[in-house]
Design a protein around this motif. Structure first.
Motif, PDB file in Angstrom:
ATOM      1  N   SER A  70       0.842  -1.200   0.000  1.00  0.00           N
ATOM      2  CA  SER A  70       0.000   0.000   0.000  1.00  0.00           C
ATOM      3  C   SER A  70       0.877   1.249   0.000  1.00  0.00           C
ATOM      4  O   SER A  70       1.041   1.918   1.021  1.00  0.00           O
ATOM      5  CB  SER A  70      -0.927  -0.008   1.218  1.00  0.00           C
ATOM      6  OG  SER A  70      -1.825   1.083   1.190  1.00  0.00           O
ATOM      7  N   PRO A  71       1.465   1.554  -1.149  1.00  0.00           N
ATOM      8  CA  PRO A  71       2.441   2.654  -1.222  1.00  0.00           C
ATOM      9  C   PRO A  71       1.775   4.027  -1.299  1.00  0.00           C
ATOM     10  O   PRO A  71       0.586   4.162  -1.571  1.00  0.00           O
ATOM     11  CB  PRO A  71       3.199   2.360  -2.525  1.00  0.00           C
ATOM     12  CG  PRO A  71       2.668   1.044  -3.031  1.00  0.00           C
ATOM     13  CD  PRO A  71       1.332   0.865  -2.419  1.00  0.00           C
ATOM     14  N   CYS A  72       2.588   5.032  -1.092  1.00  0.00           N
ATOM     15  CA  CYS A  72       2.169   6.422  -1.267  1.00  0.00           C
ATOM     16  C   CYS A  72       3.387   7.200  -1.744  1.00  0.00           C
ATOM     17  O   CYS A  72       4.444   6.629  -2.003  1.00  0.00           O
ATOM     18  CB  CYS A  72       1.635   6.994   0.040  1.00  0.00           C
ATOM     19  SG  CYS A  72       2.876   7.076   1.363  1.00  0.00           S
ATOM     20  N   THR A  73       3.269   8.497  -1.842  1.00  0.00           N
ATOM     21  CA  THR A  73       4.408   9.338  -2.195  1.00  0.00           C
ATOM     22  C   THR A  73       5.231   9.645  -0.935  1.00  0.00           C
ATOM     23  O   THR A  73       4.699   9.641   0.184  1.00  0.00           O
ATOM     24  CB  THR A  73       3.932  10.643  -2.837  1.00  0.00           C
ATOM     25  OG1 THR A  73       2.893  11.216  -2.028  1.00  0.00           O
ATOM     26  CG2 THR A  73       3.382  10.385  -4.235  1.00  0.00           C
ATOM     27  N   PRO A  74       6.535   9.912  -1.093  1.00  0.00           N
ATOM     28  CA  PRO A  74       7.406  10.094   0.087  1.00  0.00           C
ATOM     29  C   PRO A  74       6.969  11.204   1.034  1.00  0.00           C
ATOM     30  O   PRO A  74       7.173  11.099   2.251  1.00  0.00           O
ATOM     31  CB  PRO A  74       8.768  10.404  -0.535  1.00  0.00           C
ATOM     32  CG  PRO A  74       8.732   9.763  -1.883  1.00  0.00           C
ATOM     33  CD  PRO A  74       7.305   9.903  -2.350  1.00  0.00           C
ATOM     34  N   ASP A  75       6.354  12.257   0.500  1.00  0.00           N
ATOM     35  CA  ASP A  75       5.971  13.369   1.364  1.00  0.00           C
ATOM     36  C   ASP A  75       4.950  12.968   2.422  1.00  0.00           C
ATOM     37  O   ASP A  75       4.898  13.558   3.501  1.00  0.00           O
ATOM     38  CB  ASP A  75       5.407  14.520   0.520  1.00  0.00           C
ATOM     39  CG  ASP A  75       4.196  14.097  -0.299  1.00  0.00           C
ATOM     40  OD1 ASP A  75       4.363  13.235  -1.183  1.00  0.00           O
ATOM     41  OD2 ASP A  75       3.096  14.623  -0.065  1.00  0.00           O
ATOM     42  N   LEU A  76       4.158  11.927   2.124  1.00  0.00           N
ATOM     43  CA  LEU A  76       3.130  11.504   3.073  1.00  0.00           C
ATOM     44  C   LEU A  76       3.695  10.669   4.219  1.00  0.00           C
ATOM     45  O   LEU A  76       3.003  10.381   5.184  1.00  0.00           O
ATOM     46  CB  LEU A  76       2.033  10.732   2.345  1.00  0.00           C
ATOM     47  CG  LEU A  76       1.261  11.528   1.289  1.00  0.00           C
ATOM     48  CD1 LEU A  76       0.212  10.673   0.621  1.00  0.00           C
ATOM     49  CD2 LEU A  76       0.615  12.774   1.907  1.00  0.00           C
ATOM     50  N   LYS A  77       4.967  10.286   4.084  1.00  0.00           N
ATOM     51  CA  LYS A  77       5.663   9.596   5.174  1.00  0.00           C
ATOM     52  C   LYS A  77       6.674  10.512   5.874  1.00  0.00           C
ATOM     53  O   LYS A  77       7.224  10.148   6.914  1.00  0.00           O
ATOM     54  CB  LYS A  77       6.404   8.369   4.625  1.00  0.00           C
ATOM     55  CG  LYS A  77       5.501   7.251   4.124  1.00  0.00           C
ATOM     56  CD  LYS A  77       4.856   6.486   5.271  1.00  0.00           C
ATOM     57  CE  LYS A  77       4.245   5.179   4.810  1.00  0.00           C
ATOM     58  NZ  LYS A  77       3.601   4.432   5.933  1.00  0.00           N
ATOM     59  N   ASP A  78       6.921  11.676   5.295  1.00  0.00           N
ATOM     60  CA  ASP A  78       7.969  12.570   5.784  1.00  0.00           C
ATOM     61  C   ASP A  78       7.436  13.495   6.874  1.00  0.00           C
ATOM     62  O   ASP A  78       7.187  14.685   6.667  1.00  0.00           O
ATOM     63  CB  ASP A  78       8.530  13.377   4.610  1.00  0.00           C
ATOM     64  CG  ASP A  78       9.749  14.209   5.011  1.00  0.00           C
ATOM     65  OD1 ASP A  78      10.344  13.904   6.067  1.00  0.00           O
ATOM     66  OD2 ASP A  78      10.100  15.142   4.263  1.00  0.00           O
TER      67      ASP A  78
END
Length: 455
Positions: free
Chosen positions: A322-330
């Motif tokens: 269930s991936p997302c873009t890096p900004d949503l984990k940063d």
């Protein structure tokens, strides 16, 4: 007979046990299994020293295409299926979210098929969604358009500011949806967490200034998984709907499901690789890249989960990619980070290492939990076994071959994963889909786009 492919000298996981035999392929199907097959073949793969397993069927994968101009930079079919190929996954069942629009009716599933046209490295089966707004025909439309199962959330899901996004069910929608799905004979898979309680506990934690992943785990206690499963079991008895609980993260819930099954309820469950590998006490050292829901629980619970996998109470293991873009984990606030793990590329190797090499799981059980049981539960004809007449889908595994996961070697669109930097003690040496080599260690992922949607 002239064959298209012969795999020679490998230790092959057959339904009755593993043997060093040759496997011959013709027209995408397994045509012959035996010793020293000498017939002419267009291609020969020498698998000496390798394990030849059925290719993994990952029953829980999220692709975010179409992205509706909002999630266009999340995982797409090209990168997602390339990662699957590199990870030894030959087929997967795609969830009805996080694409926009969510897959909830005829129009949305047709948009999904169009978005993936000519982009598939592996085969893809489809889930349809159960949401409060598709009870007037949408469920039947999805059945008519080839979904293999349905998916519902009782936990809070979707973004109400995004038109066409997914949505969790209320009790009536769950009950009525189960009545309708029961008539199709297909399975309803459920994300089982008590939304009102976990939402409120999370809100209170944030108001106290909590930001850690440990606090996030504490805001979603074990009983919030168990309570909705009790309700789902009751509704299943009432409606006759076949049910499956996805990504179960604690042993008590597995025991509850197993007990209901033993009493005649048609219910099964899965867990995920990350619930068998990571643990709460290390999450804050890893960071939000490892956040998911239900949360990863305490180290003391790990072996209890493994015990239930070995006992057969867990039907199969998935990635819940269930991936997302890096900004949503940063972010340093675990409550604000996107909840989802990128994992499809490191399911087979990690599971083989942890289950077979470290804990002594039999090869036949390993093949069951990554392939055969998935095919059986979702009625995926011709998939999941190395047997004459079945699709020639294989993963070749190099045992006792440690390597370290590196960011640049991931095929994901956004190269983030909690497995980066981890040493895994086995490797995927090759992946074959319907007799076509789609990955090998020497040449990498093939540019062949021979995967297909099953409709």
């Amino acid at each position: 007979m002239a064959f298209d492919l012969v795999i020679k000298n490998g230790l092959v996981i057959l339904p009755g046990g593993e043997q060093v035999v040759d496997v011959a392929v013709k027209d995408g199907k397994i045509a012959q299994i035996g010793l020293d097959i000498e017939a002419e073949a267009a291609k020969v793969v020498d698998a000496k020293g390798l394990i030849v397993s059925p290719g993994m069927i990952d029953a829980h994968v999220h692709i975010s295409e179409p992205g509706g101009s909002i999630r266009d930079h999340w995982e797409g079919y090209d990168t997602g299926t390339r990662a699957a190929a590199k990870g030894g996954v030959t087929s997967f069942i795609e969830m009805p979210l996080n694409q926009i629009p969510a897959t909830v009716d005829k129009e949305s599933i047709e948009k999904k098929f169009a978005a993936g046209d000519d982009k598939l490295s592996v085969d893809v089966y489809s889930y349809g969604g159960l949401v409060p707004f598709n009870l007037n025909g949408g469920i039947q439309e999805l059945d008519d358009n080839g979904v293999v199962a349905y998916k519902a959330f009782v936990a809070t899901a979707g973004d109400r500011s995004i038109e066409g996004d997914f949505m969790n069910v209320d009790d009536y929608s769950l009950y009525e949806g189960m009545r309708q799905i029961a008539k199709t004979g297909k399975i309803l898979s459920v994300h089982a967490e008590n939304g009102p309680i976990t939402d409120k506990l999370g809100q209170l934690a944030q108001e106290r200034g909590e930001k850690s992943l440990a606090a996030y785990v504490d805001s979603r206690p074990v009983f919030t998984e168990i309570e909705p499963i009790q309700k789902i079991i009751l509704f299943a008895k009432e409606t006759g709907c076949r049910v499956h609980i996805v990504h179960v993260a604690n042993a008590e819930a597995i025991d509850l499901i197993h007990q209901a099954s033993s009493e005649g309820v048609d219910i099964t469950c899965e867990t995920c690789t990350h619930y068998l590998y990571f643990y709460k006490e290390e999450l804050d050292d890893i960071g939000p890249v490892v956040k998911c829901s239900p949360p990863i629980r305490e180290k003391s619970r790990l072996e209890g989960m493994w015990d239930r996998v070995f006992d057969g109470k867990v039907m199969f293991v998935t990635s819940d990619h269930s991936p997302c873009t890096p900004d949503l984990k940063d972010t340093d606030d675990a409550f604000e980070a996107w909840g989802g793990i990128s994992g499809i590329q490191n399911n087979v190797d990690l599971l083989f290492d942890e289950a077979v090499q470290k804990r002594g799981m039999s090869l036949t059980q390993f093949a069951d939990i990554i392939a055969s049981n998935v095919a059986d539960r979702f009625d995926l004809a011709g998939k999941g076994r190395i047997e004459v007449g079945y699709d020639a889908d294989f993963v070749l595994i190099k045992k006792d071959a440690p390597y370290t996961v590196k960011k640049e070697e991931l095929e994901y669109r956004n190269k983030i994963s909690p497995y980066i930097g981890r040493e895994i003690g086995a490797q995927v040496a090759g992946t074959i889909l319907r007799g076509n080599e789609i990955y090998n260690m020497e040449n990498g992922v093939s540019d062949l786009k021979i995967g297909q949607f099953y409709k």
